[in-house]
Structures are given as C-alpha cells and as structure tokens.
Design an enzyme around this catalytic site. Structure first.
Site, PDB file in Angstrom:
ATOM      1  N   ASP A 178       0.850  -1.184   0.000  1.00  0.00           N
ATOM      2  CA  ASP A 178       0.000   0.000   0.000  1.00  0.00           C
ATOM      3  C   ASP A 178       0.889   1.238   0.000  1.00  0.00           C
ATOM      4  O   ASP A 178       2.099   1.148   0.257  1.00  0.00           O
ATOM      5  CB  ASP A 178      -0.903   0.001   1.241  1.00  0.00           C
ATOM      6  CG  ASP A 178      -1.823   1.213   1.285  1.00  0.00           C
ATOM      7  OD1 ASP A 178      -2.560   1.431   0.312  1.00  0.00           O
ATOM      8  OD2 ASP A 178      -1.793   1.962   2.280  1.00  0.00           O
ATOM      9  N   SER A 179       0.278   2.374  -0.246  1.00  0.00           N
ATOM     10  CA  SER A 179       1.026   3.629  -0.224  1.00  0.00           C
ATOM     11  C   SER A 179       1.492   3.993   1.183  1.00  0.00           C
ATOM     12  O   SER A 179       2.358   4.844   1.338  1.00  0.00           O
ATOM     13  CB  SER A 179       0.170   4.756  -0.793  1.00  0.00           C
ATOM     14  OG  SER A 179      -1.004   4.927  -0.011  1.00  0.00           O
ATOM     15  N   CYS A 199      -4.085  -1.098  -2.295  1.00  0.00           N
ATOM     16  CA  CYS A 199      -4.140   0.350  -2.480  1.00  0.00           C
ATOM     17  C   CYS A 199      -5.088   0.602  -3.638  1.00  0.00           C
ATOM     18  O   CYS A 199      -4.839   0.132  -4.758  1.00  0.00           O
ATOM     19  CB  CYS A 199      -2.751   0.894  -2.793  1.00  0.00           C
ATOM     20  SG  CYS A 199      -2.703   2.645  -3.241  1.00  0.00           S
ATOM     21  N   GLU A 229      -4.022   9.018   9.058  1.00  0.00           N
ATOM     22  CA  GLU A 229      -2.613   8.774   9.369  1.00  0.00           C
ATOM     23  C   GLU A 229      -2.133   9.641  10.526  1.00  0.00           C
ATOM     24  O   GLU A 229      -1.138   9.307  11.182  1.00  0.00           O
ATOM     25  CB  GLU A 229      -1.766   8.981   8.113  1.00  0.00           C
ATOM     26  CG  GLU A 229      -2.123   8.002   7.002  1.00  0.00           C
ATOM     27  CD  GLU A 229      -0.927   7.417   6.298  1.00  0.00           C
ATOM     28  OE1 GLU A 229       0.164   7.968   6.423  1.00  0.00           O
ATOM     29  OE2 GLU A 229      -1.102   6.372   5.623  1.00  0.00           O
ATOM     30  N   CYS A 251     -11.038   3.445  -0.380  1.00  0.00           N
ATOM     31  CA  CYS A 251      -9.633   3.654  -0.027  1.00  0.00           C
ATOM     32  C   CYS A 251      -9.386   2.803   1.203  1.00  0.00           C
ATOM     33  O   CYS A 251     -10.233   2.768   2.117  1.00  0.00           O
ATOM     34  CB  CYS A 251      -9.354   5.132   0.269  1.00  0.00           C
ATOM     35  SG  CYS A 251      -7.700   5.458   0.928  1.00  0.00           S
ATOM     36  N   HIS A 285      -7.698   3.179   3.712  1.00  0.00           N
ATOM     37  CA  HIS A 285      -7.698   3.899   4.984  1.00  0.00           C
ATOM     38  C   HIS A 285      -9.117   4.019   5.559  1.00  0.00           C
ATOM     39  O   HIS A 285      -9.286   4.085   6.778  1.00  0.00           O
ATOM     40  CB  HIS A 285      -7.145   5.318   4.803  1.00  0.00           C
ATOM     41  CG  HIS A 285      -5.671   5.386   4.603  1.00  0.00           C
ATOM     42  ND1 HIS A 285      -5.049   4.968   3.448  1.00  0.00           N
ATOM     43  CD2 HIS A 285      -4.679   5.843   5.412  1.00  0.00           C
ATOM     44  CE1 HIS A 285      -3.747   5.171   3.551  1.00  0.00           C
ATOM     45  NE2 HIS A 285      -3.493   5.690   4.728  1.00  0.00           N
TER      46      HIS A 285
END
Length: 282
Positions: free
Chosen positions: A19-20, A82, A162, A194, A196
C-alpha cells in the site's frame, strides 16, 4: 500437505501485500482473520504517501519498484492493497509480477456493492486518482449496467487517518462535507474506496445511519484472495507453526517506529518492528 508448483512458489510461501502507507493494514488485518494459516510480507510506502494526488506515471513507477522488492521475498501472490495503485497501475503490476497471481481491491468491492444494492444507486468515495480513473464505475457497470454511480473524491481523509484523528469532531465535519452530495442522491450503498477508510467505519456508520450499506473492500479482497489461492493451488492448508518467529514481516520506506505503533493499534498481532528499506533502489 504442502503443495509445490513445478514452476512457481510453494503453498507455504508468504503473500505480498502493499500500500502507499498505512491503509493497506486493513487488508492485511482481514487476511490474518480470514486466512490464519497464511504468512504475509507487507510493504508500506510511507516515504511517498499519499498516492492519490500523484500522476499515473508516478504511481506506475512506484508500483514497479514495490513489486520488484516483493519478488525478492519468495512470495506466492500479490495483493495490491491500495485503491489508487489498483485503479491506475494494475496492468503494470501484473506485468511486473509475471507468473505470480495478483489481486486488487476494486473488483471485490464492486461485486459486493452490486449484489447488495436495492435501488441501484451506489456511492463511491476514494482518493482523487481513484475517482479520476473511473475504475469503480467501470467495474460496477461491467457487473450491473443499470446502476447509477455517484463518486466523490475525499483527499483529506487519508492524512486525517494517518494523523490518528479517527474519533474527532474535525474528522466528522470533513466526512459529512464529502458525503452530503451523495446522500442527496439517495444512495443505498457506499463503497469505502480507499483502504484507509475502513478505519473510519464506525464514524461513517454513526453519521449515515443503518439504512446505507457500507462496503469494505478490504474484507471482500481477503475473501477473493482465498478463492484466487485455491484456483492456483497455493492455499496453505497446513496449520501455521505458532513458534514461527516471523509469520508476518513488515517493511516501509520511512518512519518504521511510527508505522509499528500504528500497526499495533489495529492488527490482531504484536508488531515488534518494521524494517526500513530503500525502495527507490528496486
């Protein structure tokens, strides 16, 4: 019994997940829960996050580097955890992977949304790059051509997650700012496009109520991964040795301590460390 493919990896080899940054840990978490015998090698590109605001060419270059690194880890499959990389670089990832099977996070979520919607009005929230690619629209319309799709880019949600601002009034305000146009369209299904965003699932549920179905592509991807491994005779049917010191390994491009701290807050295992690597060398 362990299965050994004549020209490929063993069934006991690990699954490569990337993932990023931190969001792909939601996919890793679902793999741990649904495929407890499998090993995982996870890479988070924490030095170059987020991918959602970067060009297609840049995401393709980053993805190639990551796949090259994962291939050094004796992996048997790759999970592109991702949405942005899946949407903009999936062909490049498969090309770089060669004979290693690859799965992304978009198709599984699209299938679940199409199967679950009652009125055919599906909302998608994701990064700018994912929304611009129209990857979810293409996937959904390929399954259900009569669907009405309403997409909204939500660039502020990744940095909020994050930063750890998950249960925060500011985050609630931002979520509702993004969701209002979709709610006005009378959607009955919302794809959290996403990796996240599942970390905000409780906030989404509280803010939109019980009437709207929330689709978590991380969970759906873990289910699809199991089928992919079965198809390729790579599913690990042997119980994992509880004394194995490294069933899960974590690598990042920056800030390994911060990554480990975040990972320990959401994963069902103790992440003692993450190893920093120079991904640009691959």
């Amino acid at each position: 019994m362990e299965i050994i493919n004549e020209h490929g990896p063993r069934s006991s080899s690990p699954i490569g997940v990337f993932d990023s940054g931190l969001g792909g840990l939601t996919v890793a978490r679902e793999i741990m829960r649904n495929l407890p015998s499998e090993k995982i090698v996870y890479f988070g590109d924490t030095a170059r996050v987020p991918y959602g605001s970067k060009s297609k060419q840049t995401v393709e270059r980053y993805s190639r580097q990551i796949v090259r690194f994962l291939k050094t880890q004796d992996i048997k499959a790759i999970v592109t955890a991702c949405n942005t990389a899946t949407a903009t670089a999936f062909d490049v990832i498969r090309e770089e992977a060669g004979d290693i099977p690859v799965i992304g996070v978009i198709e599984p979520g699209a299938v679940t949304a199409c199967n679950g919607t009652k009125n055919g009005r599906i909302g998608v929230i994701a990064t700018r790059a994912t929304i611009s690619s129209k990857a979810y629209e293409k996937a959904i319309l390929g399954i259900r051509p009569d669907a009405d799709i309403f997409a909204e880019a939500c660039p502020l949600l990744v940095p909020l997650v994050e930063e750890g601002w998950i249960r925060d009034e500011v985050t609630d305000t931002v979520i509702m700012r993004y969701l209002e146009p979709l709610l006005q369209k009378k959607i009955d299904t919302l794809i959290l496009g996403c990796t996240h965003y599942p970390l905000l699932r409780s906030e989404f549920r509280r803010l939109v109520g019980e009437e709207i179905r929330l689709v978590n592509p991380a969970y759906e991807t873990a289910r699809s991964l199991k089928e992919l491994l079965k198809k390729n005779e790579l599913l690990n049917t042997m119980a994992r040795n509880p004394d194995d010191p490294m069933p899960y390994r974590f690598f990042v491009s920056d800030e390994p301590e911060r990554f480990a701290e975040f990972a320990n807050s959401i994963l069902p295992v103790d992440v003692r460390k993450a190893e920093r690597i120079a991904i640009e060398n691959y």
